[in-house]
Write a protein that holds these residues in place. Structure first.
Motif, PDB file in Angstrom:
ATOM      1  N   THR A 187       0.968  -1.254  -0.130  1.00 46.86           N
ATOM      2  CA  THR A 187       0.162  -0.019   0.023  1.00 46.86           C
ATOM      3  C   THR A 187       0.862   1.301  -0.079  1.00 46.86           C
ATOM      4  N   ILE A 188       1.861   1.286   0.859  1.00 43.19           N
ATOM      5  CA  ILE A 188       2.703   2.408   1.140  1.00 43.19           C
ATOM      6  C   ILE A 188       3.513   2.721  -0.262  1.00 43.19           C
ATOM      7  N   PRO A 189       4.253   1.719  -0.859  1.00 41.60           N
ATOM      8  CA  PRO A 189       4.737   1.950  -2.292  1.00 41.60           C
ATOM      9  C   PRO A 189       3.926   2.488  -3.381  1.00 41.60           C
ATOM     10  N   ALA A 190       2.576   1.866  -3.222  1.00 42.95           N
ATOM     11  CA  ALA A 190       1.594   2.214  -4.229  1.00 42.95           C
ATOM     12  C   ALA A 190       1.195   3.802  -4.113  1.00 42.95           C
ATOM     13  N   ALA A 191       1.375   4.196  -2.854  1.00 49.39           N
ATOM     14  CA  ALA A 191       0.661   5.586  -2.441  1.00 49.39           C
ATOM     15  C   ALA A 191       2.016   6.524  -2.538  1.00 49.39           C
ATOM     16  N   LYS A 192       2.850   6.085  -3.112  1.00 48.15           N
ATOM     17  CA  LYS A 192       4.276   6.965  -2.847  1.00 48.15           C
ATOM     18  C   LYS A 192       4.277   8.261  -3.262  1.00 48.15           C
ATOM     19  N   SER A 193       3.715   8.445  -4.491  1.00 51.07           N
ATOM     20  CA  SER A 193       3.681   9.771  -4.959  1.00 51.07           C
ATOM     21  C   SER A 193       2.902  10.843  -4.223  1.00 51.07           C
ATOM     22  N   GLY A 194       1.697  10.410  -3.817  1.00 54.04           N
ATOM     23  CA  GLY A 194       1.178  11.096  -2.824  1.00 54.04           C
ATOM     24  C   GLY A 194       1.560  11.383  -1.345  1.00 54.04           C
ATOM     25  N   ILE A 195       2.356  10.536  -1.016  1.00 54.91           N
ATOM     26  CA  ILE A 195       3.021  10.738   0.350  1.00 54.91           C
ATOM     27  C   ILE A 195       4.111  11.749   0.046  1.00 54.91           C
ATOM     28  N   VAL A 196       4.901  11.648  -1.071  1.00 56.07           N
ATOM     29  CA  VAL A 196       5.971  12.431  -1.508  1.00 56.07           C
ATOM     30  C   VAL A 196       5.428  13.965  -1.669  1.00 56.07           C
ATOM     31  N   THR A 197       4.308  14.073  -2.076  1.00 55.82           N
ATOM     32  CA  THR A 197       3.574  15.414  -2.401  1.00 55.82           C
ATOM     33  C   THR A 197       3.332  15.936  -0.881  1.00 55.82           C
ATOM     34  N   ALA A 198       2.809  15.071  -0.150  1.00 57.31           N
ATOM     35  CA  ALA A 198       2.717  15.607   1.528  1.00 57.31           C
ATOM     36  C   ALA A 198       3.663  16.241   1.814  1.00 57.31           C
ATOM     37  N   ILE A 199       5.057  15.562   2.048  1.00 53.44           N
ATOM     38  CA  ILE A 199       6.080  15.934   2.499  1.00 53.44           C
ATOM     39  C   ILE A 199       6.740  17.122   1.775  1.00 53.44           C
ATOM     40  N   LEU A 201      11.198  27.314  -5.659  1.00 48.41           N
ATOM     41  CA  LEU A 201      11.643  25.906  -6.126  1.00 48.41           C
ATOM     42  C   LEU A 201      10.689  24.865  -5.643  1.00 48.41           C
ATOM     43  N   ILE A 202      10.439  24.807  -4.267  1.00 50.10           N
ATOM     44  CA  ILE A 202       9.362  24.047  -3.579  1.00 50.10           C
ATOM     45  C   ILE A 202       7.950  23.741  -4.772  1.00 50.10           C
ATOM     46  N   ASN A 203       7.478  24.943  -4.919  1.00 53.30           N
ATOM     47  CA  ASN A 203       6.277  24.824  -5.740  1.00 53.30           C
ATOM     48  C   ASN A 203       6.469  24.368  -7.001  1.00 53.30           C
ATOM     49  N   THR A 204       7.666  24.520  -7.690  1.00 52.14           N
ATOM     50  CA  THR A 204       7.709  24.026  -9.104  1.00 52.14           C
ATOM     51  C   THR A 204       8.028  22.646  -9.051  1.00 52.14           C
ATOM     52  N   SER A 205       8.668  21.997  -8.028  1.00 52.75           N
ATOM     53  CA  SER A 205       9.084  20.658  -7.783  1.00 52.75           C
ATOM     54  C   SER A 205       7.637  19.891  -7.463  1.00 52.75           C
ATOM     55  N   LEU A 206       6.876  20.694  -6.908  1.00 53.82           N
ATOM     56  CA  LEU A 206       5.491  20.096  -6.461  1.00 53.82           C
ATOM     57  C   LEU A 206       4.711  19.850  -7.593  1.00 53.82           C
ATOM     58  N   THR A 207       4.750  21.030  -8.622  1.00 53.44           N
ATOM     59  CA  THR A 207       3.899  20.815  -9.893  1.00 53.44           C
ATOM     60  C   THR A 207       4.409  19.695 -10.742  1.00 53.44           C
ATOM     61  N   ARG A 208       5.589  19.507 -10.578  1.00 55.95           N
ATOM     62  CA  ARG A 208       6.335  18.497 -11.711  1.00 55.95           C
ATOM     63  C   ARG A 208       6.061  17.148 -10.913  1.00 55.95           C
ATOM     64  N   LEU A 209       6.029  17.172  -9.653  1.00 51.19           N
ATOM     65  CA  LEU A 209       5.735  15.879  -9.033  1.00 51.19           C
ATOM     66  C   LEU A 209       4.193  15.338  -9.411  1.00 51.19           C
ATOM     67  N   LEU A 210       3.327  16.459  -9.278  1.00 52.11           N
ATOM     68  CA  LEU A 210       1.895  16.124  -9.509  1.00 52.11           C
ATOM     69  C   LEU A 210       1.844  15.729 -10.979  1.00 52.11           C
ATOM     70  N   LYS A 211       2.301  16.393 -11.916  1.00 48.64           N
ATOM     71  CA  LYS A 211       2.169  16.132 -13.342  1.00 48.64           C
ATOM     72  C   LYS A 211       2.754  14.427 -13.429  1.00 48.64           C
ATOM     73  N   GLN A 212       3.967  14.249 -12.612  1.00 44.24           N
ATOM     74  CA  GLN A 212       4.338  12.842 -12.762  1.00 44.24           C
ATOM     75  C   GLN A 212       3.306  11.768 -12.223  1.00 44.24           C
ATOM     76  N   SER A 213       2.982  12.064 -11.252  1.00 44.58           N
ATOM     77  CA  SER A 213       1.939  11.018 -10.533  1.00 44.58           C
ATOM     78  C   SER A 213       0.727  10.962 -11.438  1.00 44.58           C
ATOM     79  N   ASN A 214       0.393  11.909 -12.148  1.00 41.53           N
ATOM     80  CA  ASN A 214      -0.736  11.987 -13.218  1.00 41.53           C
ATOM     81  C   ASN A 214      -0.474  10.834 -14.272  1.00 41.53           C
TER      82      ASN A 214
END
Lengths: 320, 299
Positions: A215-227, A293-306
């Protein structure tokens, strides 16, 4: 004849209203763009002059902060380091507790209990930051002072802080990022399809193994977003830690009184003037750069997880 | 691998996997323990924070505390001025931010065609919601305070907060608009309504509960905000003499007064304000929850 009742007579004024509505909505749509553009512009305009006046290297890598001295020195290296170290430590403490609480809410807790705890966590997010500061000042600082007296008993080199030190600030920050981490991780865990869990359980894994290996590995991208969101919140927090972290600029050691990027602005802006004030704006600019920097990495993360989700849906290449 | 060893391993695993010989994995026990520990820390933190603040603060809250202003002459300390300031800021901010936020959401959802412009707006809205309040405070001080020349005033504070709560209102309104079925739109347009008429009479009323929830959440954020207001709205605590003139005077909200009390080590007063703030936050949270629930049921 009776033109006021015909549709044609209304047509003109109606289409005028329609066009006005469209223009107004478009304008308010672009207001956010305008706001971000002008905030960026003003942060740069007010932050850059001091950089050149003092010297970029002197300001960013100087370690002596004495803005009101006869021979003023404006090095903000320790302030930057404090923000980085403090945020990192807060994440280090807050994230494990937050993610495990999210696991508790999403996977372990009985539904009724989860339904009581979840609103409580949301409430934690709504508590004004000054209240966290007040409690930190009155609960954490005395505790830290006792600890400090014990550890540095007889020390002649240590500067006693009365408990207002890096650890206190880090603990307050860790508590403040908890709700963010918990809420987002929990929804990420909930979004994991239940057939992942069923498959793992059917293969003989225990519930705990399923949680930590599937479960946690599958939810990885969401958890990274949270961090990442938690990092943003921790680095930008000002009022809660301004009195808790002490009032002197020092190297970020646990029992030193320290100043963060945010607290430097809050506590010195009111009495600053001239170049001192401009340097405070430079500190604001540094903070702004960090946040961007944090914001742009967040947007990139969200795009990746999509993209990853799309892949999973199409069943092309599911990562193990 | 020789067969004896294989048999031994096989036996071992048979015993281990049988219901009778089932043993509990140590790592499972430890991890379960950690999960419960983490959850109880989170819950105890909340109970501890609320409990401590209420125990220390409630004795401070009385009629005089709520209905007077700080005065060394009369020897009183009260927060009426700050409550009035908070109301001023909340109302003015909402007057500006709500139409803007709803307008932006309508544009994104109903008018804009997918493309670069929409992506730009959505990116900036995200960015805006990630900017820390202290940066809004600096910007507000420089732009609204100095450049426009409003100085330390309620209006400066309200304009700064507008930028801060705009993303929240935009996003919740967008979510609410998305839940309105497309058949409502085509139905209204099909019987001859113009677009604006359709939005005004069909979309907005249908999305109203969601929009109101967003506005309430925004109020919660404003009431709890401090860093963005310290350098914009200032710290005045005197009751307004002139209803409209007050907008251009400095006025500290409850959070600012709490911060100032902390600085002056007036901890009892600080806890009194903390209790008032917590009660407001609790009420707002409950109201938002209640509305969200009703909204879901209606759906």
């Amino acid at each position: 004849m009776n033109e006021s009742f015909s549709i044609f007579s209304h047509h003109g004024s109606k289409s005028g209203v329609e066009r006005a509505a469209e223009v107004i909505f478009t304008a308010s749509g672009f207001f956010a763009v305008l706001a971000v553009a002008s905030i960026t512009l003003y942060m740069v305009i007010s932050g850059v002059p001091a950089l050149f006046q003092v010297g970029i290297l002197d300001i960013l890598f100087g370690s002596v902060w004495a803005p009101t001295a006869a021979d003023p020195s404006y090095g903000i290296l320790y302030v930057i380091l404090t923000s980085i170290v403090g945020t990192f430590l807060a994440i280090l403490i807050g994230v494990p507790i937050g993610v495990l609480t999210a696991v508790f809410l999403a996977e372990v807790a009985p539904k009724k209990l989860a339904n009581v705890v979840r609103p409580a966590v949301e409430l934690l997010a709504g508590i004004p930051s000054v209240i966290y500061g007040l409690l930190g000042l009155l609960i954490l600082n005395p505790l830290m002072y006792k600890l400090e007296l014990k550890i540095f008993e007889g020390s002649t080199t240590h500067q006693f802080t009365g408990g207002a030190n890096l650890i206190s600030a880090v603990l307050v920050l860790a508590v403040m990022i908890l709700p963010t981490v918990i809420n987002i991780s929990e929804s990420a865990l909930r979004a994991v399809p239940s057939h992942f869990r069923s498959a793992s359980l059917a293969l003989g894994a225990t519930q705990i193994q399923t949680i930590f290996k599937v479960t946690i590995p599958a939810a990885k991208s969401g958890i990274v977003t949270a961090i990442v969101l938690g990092t943003g919140r921790a680095i930008g927090e000002a009022m809660a830690i301004s009195l808790v972290s002490g009032s002197a600029v020092n190297f970020p050691l646990p029992f030193n009184s320290v100043r963060f990027l945010t607290t430097a602005i809050v506590s010195e802006m009111s009495y600053s003037s001239g170049l001192h004030r401009q340097v405070l704006f430079t500190i604001g600019l540094v903070l702004f750069v960090f946040i961007m920097l944090i914001n742009t990495s967040l947007t990139r993360l969200l795009k990746q997880s999509n993209v990853e989700e799309d892949k999973q849906v199409k069943g092309k290449g599911k990562k193990s | 691998m020789n067969s004896e060893a294989a048999i031994a391993i096989n036996k071992d695993s048979v015993v281990r996997n049988s219901v009778y010989g089932k043993h509990v994995r140590t790592s499972d026990v430890i991890l379960t323990g950690l999960i419960y520990l983490a959850a109880s820390i989170s819950i105890l933190l909340l109970i501890g924070i609320m409990g401590y603040a209420f125990v220390r603060g409630i004795p401070q809250v009385n009629a005089e505390f709520l209905t007077s202003v700080p005065s060394t002459l009369k020897g009183t300390f009260g927060i009426l001025g700050n409550i009035v300031n908070t109301l001023y800021i909340v109302v003015i901010t909402l007057l500006i931010a709500t139409p803007l936020g709803i307008g932006a959401a309508i544009y994104l959802n109903e008018y804009a065609k997918p493309g670069k412009a929409v992506r730009l707006i959505e990116f900036t809205t995200e960015t805006l919601s990630g900017i820390p309040s202290i940066i809004f405070g600096l910007f507000g001080m420089v732009f609204f305070g100095n450049t426009i020349g409003l100085g330390y005033s309620i209006l400066t504070g309200a304009l700064t907060l507008t930028l801060m709560v705009l993303p929240l209102i935009t996003r919740t309104t967008q979510e609410a608009l998305k839940t309105v079925p497309d058949s409502y739109r085509s139905g209204a347009l099909g019987i001859g309504a113009t677009k604006w008429y359709m939005i005004r009479t069909i979309l907005l009323p249908s999305a109203m509960p969601g929009i109101i929830t967003g506005v309430i959440l925004a109020i919660g954020r404003m009431v709890g905000e401090s860093a963005a207001l310290l350098f914009t709205a200032g710290s005045g605590f005197i009751l307004p003499k002139n209803f409209f003139g007050k907008i251009f005077e400095s006025g500290g909200t409850l959070t600012i007064q709490l911060y100032l009390c902390m600085q002056k080590a007036q901890y009892d007063e600080a806890f009194g304000i903390a209790v008032v703030l917590l009660v407001i936050v609790l009420a707002i949270n409950g109201l938002a929850k209640y509305l969200a629930c009703r909204f879901n049921v209606e759906k």
